[in-house]
Design a protein around this motif. Structure first.
Motif, PDB file in Angstrom:
ATOM      1  N   ALA A  33      -3.653  16.199  -1.774  1.00 41.61           N
ATOM      2  CA  ALA A  33      -3.659  16.652  -3.162  1.00 41.61           C
ATOM      3  C   ALA A  33      -4.894  17.510  -3.418  1.00 41.61           C
ATOM      4  N   PRO A  34      -4.888  18.304  -4.500  1.00 43.03           N
ATOM      5  CA  PRO A  34      -6.044  19.166  -4.782  1.00 43.03           C
ATOM      6  C   PRO A  34      -7.373  18.417  -4.845  1.00 43.03           C
ATOM      7  N   GLY A  35      -7.384  17.167  -5.306  1.00 42.92           N
ATOM      8  CA  GLY A  35      -8.635  16.428  -5.400  1.00 42.92           C
ATOM      9  C   GLY A  35      -8.973  15.617  -4.162  1.00 42.92           C
ATOM     10  N   PHE A  36      -8.189  15.760  -3.098  1.00 38.20           N
ATOM     11  CA  PHE A  36      -8.413  14.958  -1.894  1.00 38.20           C
ATOM     12  C   PHE A  36      -9.371  15.682  -0.948  1.00 38.20           C
ATOM     13  N   ARG A  37     -10.301  14.901  -0.335  1.00 38.77           N
ATOM     14  CA  ARG A  37     -11.184  15.419   0.711  1.00 38.77           C
ATOM     15  C   ARG A  37     -11.219  14.429   1.856  1.00 38.77           C
ATOM     16  N   ALA A  38     -11.101  14.972   3.071  1.00 42.43           N
ATOM     17  CA  ALA A  38     -11.086  14.101   4.244  1.00 42.43           C
ATOM     18  C   ALA A  38     -12.456  13.491   4.495  1.00 42.43           C
ATOM     19  N   ASN A  39     -13.542  14.256   4.250  1.00 37.64           N
ATOM     20  CA  ASN A  39     -14.919  13.771   4.376  1.00 37.64           C
ATOM     21  C   ASN A  39     -15.238  13.248   5.766  1.00 37.64           C
ATOM     22  N   GLY A  40     -14.590  13.783   6.782  1.00 38.39           N
ATOM     23  CA  GLY A  40     -14.862  13.314   8.129  1.00 38.39           C
ATOM     24  C   GLY A  40     -14.391  14.288   9.178  1.00 38.39           C
ATOM     25  N   GLU A  41     -14.813  14.021  10.400  1.00 34.15           N
ATOM     26  CA  GLU A  41     -14.477  14.912  11.518  1.00 34.15           C
ATOM     27  C   GLU A  41     -13.018  14.827  11.875  1.00 34.15           C
ATOM     28  N   SER A  69      -6.623  10.474  10.239  1.00 32.95           N
ATOM     29  CA  SER A  69      -5.292   9.995  10.628  1.00 32.95           C
ATOM     30  C   SER A  69      -4.635   9.403   9.394  1.00 32.95           C
ATOM     31  N   TYR A  70      -3.350   9.089   9.539  1.00 32.74           N
ATOM     32  CA  TYR A  70      -2.587   8.564   8.407  1.00 32.74           C
ATOM     33  C   TYR A  70      -1.928   7.254   8.819  1.00 32.74           C
ATOM     34  N   GLU A  71      -1.926   6.322   7.891  1.00 34.04           N
ATOM     35  CA  GLU A  71      -1.295   5.028   8.148  1.00 34.04           C
ATOM     36  C   GLU A  71      -0.214   4.783   7.094  1.00 34.04           C
ATOM     37  N   VAL A  72       1.019   4.537   7.552  1.00 32.11           N
ATOM     38  CA  VAL A  72       2.167   4.302   6.679  1.00 32.11           C
ATOM     39  C   VAL A  72       2.562   2.837   6.792  1.00 32.11           C
ATOM     40  N   THR A  73       2.662   2.168   5.643  1.00 35.64           N
ATOM     41  CA  THR A  73       3.025   0.746   5.616  1.00 35.64           C
ATOM     42  C   THR A  73       4.157   0.553   4.635  1.00 35.64           C
ATOM     43  N   TRP A  74       5.142  -0.277   4.992  1.00 28.91           N
ATOM     44  CA  TRP A  74       6.224  -0.599   4.069  1.00 28.91           C
ATOM     45  C   TRP A  74       6.551  -2.083   4.149  1.00 28.91           C
ATOM     46  N   ILE A  86       6.167   1.298  -0.381  1.00 24.53           N
ATOM     47  CA  ILE A  86       5.671   2.112   0.727  1.00 24.53           C
ATOM     48  C   ILE A  86       4.280   2.602   0.367  1.00 24.53           C
ATOM     49  N   THR A  87       3.320   2.424   1.287  1.00 24.52           N
ATOM     50  CA  THR A  87       1.926   2.806   1.074  1.00 24.52           C
ATOM     51  C   THR A  87       1.499   3.747   2.186  1.00 24.52           C
ATOM     52  N   ILE A  88       0.832   4.847   1.807  1.00 21.70           N
ATOM     53  CA  ILE A  88       0.303   5.791   2.790  1.00 21.70           C
ATOM     54  C   ILE A  88      -1.168   6.012   2.473  1.00 21.70           C
ATOM     55  N   MET A  89      -2.033   5.892   3.502  1.00 24.50           N
ATOM     56  CA  MET A  89      -3.469   6.093   3.357  1.00 24.50           C
ATOM     57  C   MET A  89      -3.970   7.036   4.439  1.00 24.50           C
ATOM     58  N   ALA A  90      -5.035   7.759   4.091  1.00 19.75           N
ATOM     59  CA  ALA A  90      -5.741   8.575   5.077  1.00 19.75           C
ATOM     60  C   ALA A  90      -6.941   7.789   5.586  1.00 19.75           C
ATOM     61  N   LYS A  91      -7.322   8.005   6.857  1.00 20.98           N
ATOM     62  CA  LYS A  91      -8.424   7.249   7.461  1.00 20.98           C
ATOM     63  C   LYS A  91      -9.277   8.191   8.300  1.00 20.98           C
ATOM     64  N   THR A 117     -16.271   8.005   3.179  1.00 16.07           N
ATOM     65  CA  THR A 117     -14.893   7.577   2.938  1.00 16.07           C
ATOM     66  C   THR A 117     -14.089   8.720   2.323  1.00 16.07           C
ATOM     67  N   PRO A 118     -12.837   8.939   2.770  1.00 12.51           N
ATOM     68  CA  PRO A 118     -12.024  10.002   2.154  1.00 12.51           C
ATOM     69  C   PRO A 118     -11.957   9.821   0.641  1.00 12.51           C
TER      70      PRO A 118
END
Length: 549
Positions: free
Chosen positions: A183-191, A194-199, A231-236, A156-157
């Motif tokens: 952000a500096p502490g963020f890692r994708a941890n995957g091949e 994508s990004y999901e934006v919800t409002w 507004i919510t943004i997540m990496a997947k 999981t990211p």
């Protein structure tokens, strides 16, 4: 060589490709006391050694490596040829950043050995290799095995995205441009990621909408009405979603629901340094973080919005960017954030380094008097100068053929050693100045220059003026010289007339005809008889006067 233990010569086949060596069959013997002799025409040298062959084991390199891994661990397996010898092995792990870690192991299996390495990063490549030595009576390491590159599995990211927004009021609502970055502490941890934006509306959670983007995107634009939105943004990745990053867009304010308004703040000038632009702000205890936003290329429309977050105990920051160049004005907005709601606190503007302003102010009006000249110019606005903050103006004046001696000015020497008078105007809003104490009927050259923190450009163009002739001096000359001369000439020409009218001859009584009569004398005086006097005119006085006479 000579085996001194058995006092006999042992045949040894010598090989000297890189270094000299020889080998022999040891049989059942374990202890050897050997002497090696090297001889050439100049002499000979001997060396002696006593050793137990079981203490001089040089194992073969491990081979046939394979692995099992999770997202944070790698278990490495390998085979070895020296199965009857207990080995001590060392595994080298090359990190992605170039650092090397060594892991030791001594657990042996009948057919293979293994080691488990933990604390690794998910979906990350590591390069590993192994070498071994005798666990008892260690002498030397074997050669390294072949290197093997292993990638850990996805996870999981980790961390959250750093997100920001730009709000633009439009008719009937607002247009929100959303930005995100890792952000500096963020890692994708995957091949793939994508990004999901919800409002959705904050009040009732209605009107929920969402959209997904590939990894190449880092911004999007949405339209909302004047209500408050979350507004919510997540990496997947292929495993799961990251923790959500949340922004609250507050309800639009103002008299009209269709207009989003904020309190107008005055821009404060900030200074640049060699390392960046230094920003300070007044800390407020109610905010849990601060955000500074700016544009690296402010002339672009829309500009490339940048932002940086700071902790609640921070009240200053040095903003630097490889895109910052001298002579470009950068605007900074300082926001305070609490519970994912951001409020604009302060506005800053400044330069990495100020440059002299260009072009020069345009002198639009020149007003001349006998001893003064008034200059009026139309400069760029104080807040629109592109190369630096306008600090004020300099007015330069000098007679064309003389050094400057004007009262109230400072001496200014040009590169060609000519001298000018310099007047300084420290108010950048002032666009008019009067130079006094000039001489009439004299040629002067003038220039107006604006200056910034970076100074001013060299003086190239001058304005040339001629002060008017002093007519009062002419009038004085006429009164003192010309008028008396004309009067004298007229007097000489009309001497008789002037003499008669201006200086008449006063007759002597003794020469009067009145006294040319026959009369008797009484002493030295003549006595006139009334009978001898014939009057030209008779005046009758009053009766009283006549009676008196």
């Amino acid at each position: 060589f000579f085996d001194r233990f058995f006092q006999k010569m042992v045949p040894c086949t010598v090989s000297c490709s890189e270094q000299c060596s020889c080998s022999w069959n040891i049989g059942q013997q374990r202890i050897f006391n050997i002497t090696v002799t090297v001889e050439n025409p100049l002499g000979k040298k001997t060396a002696m050694d006593v050793f137990d062959v079981t203490h001089r084991i040089y194992p073969a390199a491990p081979f046939q490596l394979w692995e099992e891994c999770t997202d944070t661990e790698i278990t490495l397996y390998w085979e070895h040829r020296n199965k009857e010898i207990e080995l001590f092995c060392q595994t080298e792990v090359l990190q992605p950043d170039g650092k090397v870690e060594l892991h030791n192991s001594s657990d042996m299996h009948l057919h293979y050995a293994s080691i488990t390495m933990g604390g690794l990063q998910p979906y990350t490549e590591y390069t590993v290799r192994v070498h071994c030595g005798a666990a008892k009576h260690f002498w030397r390491w074997s050669e390294w095995s072949e290197a093997r590159t292993i990638r850990t599995k996805e996870a999981t990211p980790s961390g959250k995205l750093d997100i920001w927004r730009e709000i633009t009021p439009v008719l009937g609502g607002r247009r929100v441009t959303l930005f995100w970055k890792q952000a500096p502490g963020f890692r994708a941890n995957g091949e793939s990621i994508s990004y999901e934006v919800t409002w959705e509306k904050v009040e009732d959670g209605s009107k929920r909408e969402s959209i997904s983007f590939s990894s190449v995107h880092n911004s999007t634009r949405i339209s909302i009405d004047n209500d408050s939105y979350r507004i919510t943004i997540m990496a997947k990745n292929n495993v799961n979603y990251s923790l959500p990053s949340v922004l609250i867009i507050p309800r639009a304010t103002g008299n009209s629901r269709s207009i989003f308004s904020t309190k107008e703040l005055k821009e404060e000038q900030v200074n640049g340094t060699d390392d960046g632009i230094f920003i300070t702000w007044e800390p407020r205890h109610m905010y849990d973080s601060y955000i500074i936003e700016w544009c690296n290329f402010p002339m672009l429309q829309p500009c490339d919005l940048q932002w940086k977050r700071f902790g609640p105990n921070t009240s200053s920051a040095l903003i630097n960017s490889a895109s910052f160049v001298p002579g470009v004005r950068y605007n900074f907005n300082v926001y305070g954030s609490v519970a994912n709601r951001a409020s604009l606190l302060e506005k800053k503007t400044g330069y990495l380094r100020e440059l002299p302003p260009q072009p020069d102010p345009i002198v639009e009006k020149v007003e001349l008097t006998l001893n003064a000249v008034t200059l009026s110019w139309d400069s760029y606005s104080t807040h629109e100068s592109r190369s630096g903050f306008i600090r004020g103006y300099h007015v330069y004046v000098s007679p064309i053929q003389e050094d400057c001696l004007l009262k109230g000015s400072k001496k200014h020497i040009l590169p060609d050693n000519s001298v000018l008078c310099k007047y300084t105007i420290e108010d950048p809003e002032e666009k008019r100045y009067t130079v006094k104490h000039l001489l009439s009927n004299t040629k002067y050259k003038l220039a107006v220059k604006a200056y910034t923190g970076g100074g001013e450009t060299p003086i190239v163009n001058f304005i040339y003026i001629d002060t008017p002739f002093n007519s009062n001096m002419l009038y004085l000359l006429v009164l003192l010289v010309i008028v008396p001369a004309i009067v004298a000439a007229i007097c000489h020409w009309k001497m008789k007339w002037v003499k008669e009218h201006c200086c008449p001859v006063i007759p002597s009584p003794n020469k009067s005809k009145v006294l040319s009569f026959k009369a008797f004398k009484s002493g030295s005086e003549k006595v006139l008889k009334l009978n001898d006097c014939i009057p030209d005119m008779l005046a009758v006085d009053t009766k009283a006067e006549a009676q008196k006479l």
